[in-house]
Design an enzyme around this catalytic site. Structure first.
Site, PDB file in Angstrom:
ATOM      1  N   LYS A  69       0.815  -1.215   0.000  1.00 46.98           N
ATOM      2  CA  LYS A  69       0.000   0.000   0.000  1.00 46.98           C
ATOM      3  C   LYS A  69       0.847   1.263   0.000  1.00 46.98           C
ATOM      4  O   LYS A  69       0.470   2.256  -0.632  1.00 46.98           O
ATOM      5  CB  LYS A  69      -0.960   0.011   1.192  1.00 46.98           C
ATOM      6  CG  LYS A  69      -0.296   0.145   2.551  1.00 46.98           C
ATOM      7  CD  LYS A  69      -1.329   0.183   3.651  1.00 46.98           C
ATOM      8  CE  LYS A  69      -0.689   0.286   5.013  1.00 46.98           C
ATOM      9  NZ  LYS A  69       0.070   1.530   5.206  1.00 46.98           N
ATOM     10  N   THR A  70       1.992   1.244   0.699  1.00 42.40           N
ATOM     11  CA  THR A  70       2.842   2.438   0.713  1.00 42.40           C
ATOM     12  C   THR A  70       3.393   2.722  -0.680  1.00 42.40           C
ATOM     13  O   THR A  70       3.493   3.877  -1.105  1.00 42.40           O
ATOM     14  CB  THR A  70       4.001   2.262   1.713  1.00 42.40           C
ATOM     15  OG1 THR A  70       3.467   1.962   3.005  1.00 42.40           O
ATOM     16  CG2 THR A  70       4.838   3.536   1.797  1.00 42.40           C
ATOM     17  N   ASP A  74      -3.899   7.336   4.465  1.00 45.23           N
ATOM     18  CA  ASP A  74      -3.400   5.989   4.747  1.00 45.23           C
ATOM     19  C   ASP A  74      -4.123   5.426   5.968  1.00 45.23           C
ATOM     20  O   ASP A  74      -4.560   6.184   6.846  1.00 45.23           O
ATOM     21  CB  ASP A  74      -1.889   6.073   4.996  1.00 45.23           C
ATOM     22  CG  ASP A  74      -1.233   4.705   5.076  1.00 45.23           C
ATOM     23  OD1 ASP A  74      -1.857   3.719   4.640  1.00 45.23           O
ATOM     24  OD2 ASP A  74      -0.085   4.631   5.555  1.00 45.23           O
ATOM     25  N   GLU A  75      -4.242   4.107   6.048  1.00 49.79           N
ATOM     26  CA  GLU A  75      -4.847   3.419   7.199  1.00 49.79           C
ATOM     27  C   GLU A  75      -6.227   4.009   7.534  1.00 49.79           C
ATOM     28  O   GLU A  75      -6.545   4.291   8.692  1.00 49.79           O
ATOM     29  CB  GLU A  75      -3.915   3.525   8.428  1.00 49.79           C
ATOM     30  CG  GLU A  75      -2.521   3.000   8.219  1.00 49.79           C
ATOM     31  CD  GLU A  75      -2.430   1.480   8.165  1.00 49.79           C
ATOM     32  OE1 GLU A  75      -3.499   0.828   8.142  1.00 49.79           O
ATOM     33  OE2 GLU A  75      -1.319   0.954   8.145  1.00 49.79           O
ATOM     34  N   GLN A  90      -7.958  -5.058   9.141  1.00 46.52           N
ATOM     35  CA  GLN A  90      -6.942  -4.676  10.124  1.00 46.52           C
ATOM     36  C   GLN A  90      -7.411  -3.511  10.996  1.00 46.52           C
ATOM     37  O   GLN A  90      -6.597  -2.782  11.558  1.00 46.52           O
ATOM     38  CB  GLN A  90      -5.630  -4.317   9.420  1.00 46.52           C
ATOM     39  CG  GLN A  90      -4.987  -5.480   8.703  1.00 46.52           C
ATOM     40  CD  GLN A  90      -3.618  -5.149   8.156  1.00 46.52           C
ATOM     41  OE1 GLN A  90      -2.644  -5.001   8.894  1.00 46.52           O
ATOM     42  NE2 GLN A  90      -3.518  -5.036   6.838  1.00 46.52           N
ATOM     43  N   ARG A 113       1.941 -10.863  10.362  1.00 41.47           N
ATOM     44  CA  ARG A 113       3.261 -10.256  10.641  1.00 41.47           C
ATOM     45  C   ARG A 113       4.380 -11.222  10.252  1.00 41.47           C
ATOM     46  O   ARG A 113       5.536 -10.821  10.084  1.00 41.47           O
ATOM     47  CB  ARG A 113       3.430  -9.927  12.136  1.00 41.47           C
ATOM     48  CG  ARG A 113       2.484  -8.897  12.734  1.00 41.47           C
ATOM     49  CD  ARG A 113       2.317  -7.666  11.891  1.00 41.47           C
ATOM     50  NE  ARG A 113       1.167  -7.805  11.004  1.00 41.47           N
ATOM     51  CZ  ARG A 113       0.931  -7.027   9.971  1.00 41.47           C
ATOM     52  NH1 ARG A 113       1.772  -6.068   9.648  1.00 41.47           N
ATOM     53  NH2 ARG A 113      -0.139  -7.215   9.214  1.00 41.47           N
TER      54      ARG A 113
END
Length: 727
Positions: A31-32, A215-216, A246, A600
């Site tokens: 995503k970044t 973002d997020e 998330q 993770r």
């Protein structure tokens, strides 16, 4: 800028330039990369002025990474792009607009400790029973009110909060304003108020910030949602990136509906799903997809990867939390002897309290580790002392900073003297520092005690503006003789505390070197520095440090990745929590937290649960978490099996021998003559019975014994703490 490095879905999101866009970015899906390439695409291909772009995220670390990546992608204008955290953006805006709400622009931001200190004074002054309402409890209530409503007073009334809570909140708000100070939640709320009440200001920022990226987005609360909505409503050039799977911060105000209902808020929005994962193996993603698919409140997506190989997921059934910790540590120690690094490993857990036993065993194995969620650098007492002096220099009305420094170093000003000064200041309508500087009506004895402090401020005021930031701080420390105070106050910790001060000065020097005023921003370097420190989050420094095993809660782990992840404490009532078991919304958030923990792991995932665990001072029997079955890594255990019978944990579908039933937990006392055990020795274990030492690995504190028991099982133990005796 090379778009060929993007996959088809990433490129689709990057090249959709005009109109609302929702990018559903699964864990590890890049995503970044999409965000930064989209910014670069707008500038390089669409001709959008960098000045017109705003990118919002949640941590300084993420904002810094985004700036650096964009800078490497564009040929011009990177410094003109506004890349901020939500709180950073609001702090920047309020620096030039807060006077419209009756505050001075030289406001300061209270951190958590300062908020609790202020609330503690209010509890005392209003005669509130602190057993009914602790500082922490009131702080949480106030924050929840601000995060979930644009009118906190109304929220407290509608949720039927008791009279004491509402009175304490009103007094809290009054004292904040008297100190020309804001808490973190105010940064967001005040920005909303300015946008809603001053249309000319909103129009200015709408015209300036025509392309907005968030973002997020799943982590936004009510005020953050409102800020984005107000800014983007007119131009509709809004791109939000996030993953509803998330969304794990509901307890602090995040509202998953913001991302689930984006298409209602912005009709005609394009939706792009990023489902290709670049982090984990297919085996790990299968477990993640399995567990999250049980949630009903989500937008469907399925993570996939081209990495099809990898070790199976391991599930360890421990007799108790000590057995669990021993297994985790012995596994890490064994891998390190084969060439792994400590930084390859993360141990994740649901609650901070679980780290205690883990730390004890990590020490016994001689493994270096770091626990995230402890005291951050900027929360250390000596660092906060220096910052408080500087905050009071910038904002003389900051009463909480005055309370901190009045007797640091000691000036013989006790509670009665401070009460006298406080009453004097209140009667005259002055901040504490102003009353001290102009001591009309104070007793001669108190005036004498205050002289040294007031002289310091007279001198340091004359230096403010003429000295560089670090020189100003050094001069301040010299005037208050802070080094001598540290040496005298706590002699045994002097070197460590002095080192913290030196590190702070080094940070100031670096900050000043990199400081570049933002166009239209009146903040000088001191103002900018103080806001940067106030907005610093402990998670901003979170990274896999070389040579250390990482311990952290699942909430703190979001956004990180590790080669090997141990996810422990998978027991009903612990994870998921007992209060979530009968609440559909809470159990879905717990399931999302499990999904975050699983994703993770890059290569290896080890899950563990204990049949008995010490909780709240007593040993309780446990049953495996429902998440183990939902992941597809373990069949549901019957109650009698889970309470100590022969349940069969699974390695991604392959069965293994079960551990024996639980017994009373052992204390890790050092084994007599442990160093003398050698291959072939016969031993007796209090649980597993008779066995033979098959091999001895390592030496010293990391020495391990591999024991083959007569019942056919094989186990590893730290030699120094193995509950065994020779036969």
């Amino acid at each position: 800028m090379d778009l060929s490095i993007l996959n088809d879905r990433q490129r689709e999101a990057v090249e959709y330039a005009e109109g609302p866009l929702l990018v559903l970015a699964g864990a590890g899906s890049g995503k970044t990369r999409v965000l930064t390439h989209r910014i670069a695409y707008l500038i390089e291909h669409e001709g959008i002025a960098p000045y017109n772009i705003l990118a919002l995220t949640f941590t300084n670390k993420a904002a810094r990474e985004m700036r650096e990546r964009v800078n490497s992608l564009v040929s011009y204008g990177a410094s003109s792009i506004w890349v901020f955290t939500f709180h950073g953006f609001c702090a920047r805006l309020l620096s030039s607009e807060i006077d419209k709400l009756g505050y001075k622009r030289s406001y300061t931001i209270y951190d958590e400790q300062e908020q609790l200190s202020l609330i503690g004074k209010i509890i005392k002054d209003l005669n509130i029973n602190d057993k009914d309402y602790s500082k922490r409890m009131l702080s949480d209530i106030f924050s929840k009110a601000k995060n979930q409503s644009l009118n906190p007073v109304e929220y407290l009334e509608l949720t039927f909060q008791p009279r004491e809570v509402r009175e304490a909140f009103r007094e809290y708000e009054k004292r904040l304003k008297d100190s020309n100070a804001l808490d973190f939640d105010d940064l967001l709320l005040f920005t909303v108020r300015i946008f809603e009440n001053f249309p000319d200001v909103l129009d200015y920022y709408r015209d300036r910030l025509r392309y907005i990226l968030v973002d997020e987005y799943q982590d936004t609360n009510m005020p953050q949602y409102r800020i984005v909505e107000l800014l983007a409503k007119q131009h509709r050039n809004i791109c939000v990136v996030g993953d509803d799977d998330q969304s794990i911060y509901g307890w602090r105000g995040a509202d998953i509906r913001n991302i689930l209902e984006f298409e209602k808020d912005f009709p005609g929005a394009k939706v792009v799903r990023l489902e290709q994962n670049y982090r984990s193996t297919a085996i790990i993603l299968k477990a993640a997809n399995n567990v999250i698919s049980k949630n009903s409140g989500r937008k469907p997506k399925t993570l996939w990867t081209q990495v099809t190989s990898g070790p199976p997921i391991e599930v360890y059934q421990a007799s108790d939390e000590r057995d669990e910790a021993s297994y985790i540590c012995s596994s890490i120690a064994s891998a390190i002897r084969k060439g792994a690094r400590c930084s390859d490993f993360a141990i994740l857990y649901r609650t901070h309290s679980q780290s205690r036993v883990l730390e004890m065993y990590l020490k016994s194995f001689g493994l270096d580790y770091i626990v995230y969620g402890g005291i951050s650098f900027f929360a250390r007492a000596e660092v906060k002392d220096v910052i408080a002096y500087l905050k009071l220099l910038y904002n003389p009305a900051d009463n909480e900073s005055f309370y901190r420094i009045i007797n640091t170093p000691k000036r013989g000003i006790g509670s009665k003297s401070l009460e006298e000064l406080s009453e004097n200041a209140s009667k005259r309508g002055l901040p504490l520092l102003a009353a001290a500087m102009d001591p009309e009506g104070l007793s001669p004895a108190l005036i004498k005690k205050l002289e040294k402090l007031t002289k310091v401020y007279v001198e340091i005021y004359t230096s403010y503006g003429s000295l560089p930031l670090v020189k100003l701080a050094e001069r301040l420390l010299e005037l208050i003789e802070y080094d001598a105070y540290l040496a005298e106050d706590k002699k045994d910790t002097y070197e460590a505390r002095k080192e913290s001060v030196v590190e702070l000065l080094s940070y100031m020097l670096d900050y000043e070197k990199d400081f570049a005023p933002i166009e239209g921003d009146d903040d000088d370097v001191l103002a900018s520095f103080l806001k940067n420190v106030a907005l610093f989050s402990s998670t901003d420094s979170t990274s896999a440090e070389s040579g250390t095993v990482t311990l952290m809660t699942l909430h703190a782990a979001k956004g990180l990745e590790f080669d090997t992840v141990f996810l422990c404490g998978l027991e009903a009532g612990l994870f998921p929590t007992s209060k979530s078991l009968l609440n559909p919304e809470l159990i879905e958030e717990e399931r999302r937290l499990c999904y975050v923990g699983v994703t993770r792991a890059k290569r290896r995932l080890i899950l563990s649960y204990a049949l008995r665990r010490m909780r709240y001072g007593s040993t309780e029997s446990s049953v495996p978490s429902q998440f183990l079955e939902e992941m597809g890594v373990m069949k549901a255990a019957k109650p009698k099996e889970a309470m100590g019978g022969a349940s069969r944990p699974y390695y991604d579908g392959a069965s293994r021998a079960a551990a024996p039933g639980p017994t009373a937990p052992f204390k890790p006392t050092r084994t007599k003559d442990a160093s003398n055990f050698k291959t072939g020795d016969r031993i007796r274990h209090r649980i597993f019975g008779l066995g033979t030492v098959a091999s001895v690995e390592g030496s010293g504190s990391t020495k391990l014994l591999v024991i083959c028991f007569d019942n056919g099982q094989s186990r590893k133990f730290a030699a120094d703490f193995a509950p065994i005796t020779g036969v």
